[in-house]
Design a protein around this motif. Structure first.
Motif, short mmCIF file in Angstrom:
data_model
loop_
_atom_site.label_atom_id
_atom_site.label_comp_id
_atom_site.label_asym_id
_atom_site.label_seq_id
_atom_site.Cartn_x
_atom_site.Cartn_y
_atom_site.Cartn_z
N ARG A 1 0.83 -1.20 0.00
CA ARG A 1 0.00 0.00 0.00
C ARG A 1 0.87 1.25 0.00
NH1 ARG A 1 -3.56 0.59 5.01
NH2 ARG A 1 -1.55 1.17 5.80
N CYS B 1 1.06 8.19 -4.47
CA CYS B 1 0.40 8.89 -5.59
C CYS B 1 1.09 10.22 -5.87
CB CYS B 1 -1.07 9.13 -5.25
SG CYS B 1 -2.00 7.60 -5.03
N GLN C 1 -6.49 3.77 -7.33
CA GLN C 1 -5.82 4.11 -6.08
C GLN C 1 -5.52 5.61 -5.99
OE1 GLN C 1 -1.97 2.35 -5.56
NE2 GLN C 1 -1.64 3.30 -3.58
N CYS C 2 -5.04 6.19 -7.08
CA CYS C 2 -4.58 7.59 -7.03
C CYS C 2 -5.56 8.57 -7.66
CB CYS C 2 -3.24 7.70 -7.74
SG CYS C 2 -1.92 6.81 -6.89
#
Length: 138
Positions: free
Chosen positions: A17, A22, A123-124
């Protein structure tokens, strides 16, 4: 042994993770706004406010008396439409108000926006496709 395996799995999850940091958001999302309805009233529209919750751009409708092409975040385009530039985290709803040159409100319309990401990652995040909204002017 089970505790060692769990520690390894939890460590792997945390490392995975954290390894994908990012990058900073360097994009803007847009709402393309078109006015429709009574053409005479549409032609009278000199300015628009866009509000998300209690925050409006521009902050007060009195600007309409002095409006020309907008303020940079909400600007009139050559084809008569309007372009609302929002940040990298776009709003889920916007209320648009149209005004004539004297600052009189011509219309008000609230819209729920369902954005579609067209770049980046889950995710980003990433840029969203331009949202197209038609505001009805009675």
């Amino acid at each position: 042994m089970a505790a060692l395996c769990m520690a390894f799995i939890i460590g792997a999850i945390v490392i995975d993770r954290d390894s994908g940091a990012c990058p900073p958001s360097n994009w803007h999302n847009h709402i393309a706004l078109t006015l429709a309805g009574n053409q005479a009233r549409v032609d009278e529209a000199a300015a628009i406010t866009a509000c998300t919750g209690a925050r409006c751009i521009p902050p007060a409708p009195t600007f309409a008396k002095n409006a020309s092409a907008g303020n940079g975040l909400l600007s009139r385009q050559e084809d008569g439409s309007w372009l609302f530039t929002v940040g990298s985290v776009p709003p889920s709803s916007v209320t648009f108000r149209t005004f004539d040159v004297a600052g009189n409100m011509l219309s008000q319309q609230s819209n729920v926006l369902n954005w579609t990401r067209v770049g980046g990652t889950e995710q980003c995040g990433g840029p969203m496709g331009t949202m197209r909204v038609v505001v009805r002017v009675p």
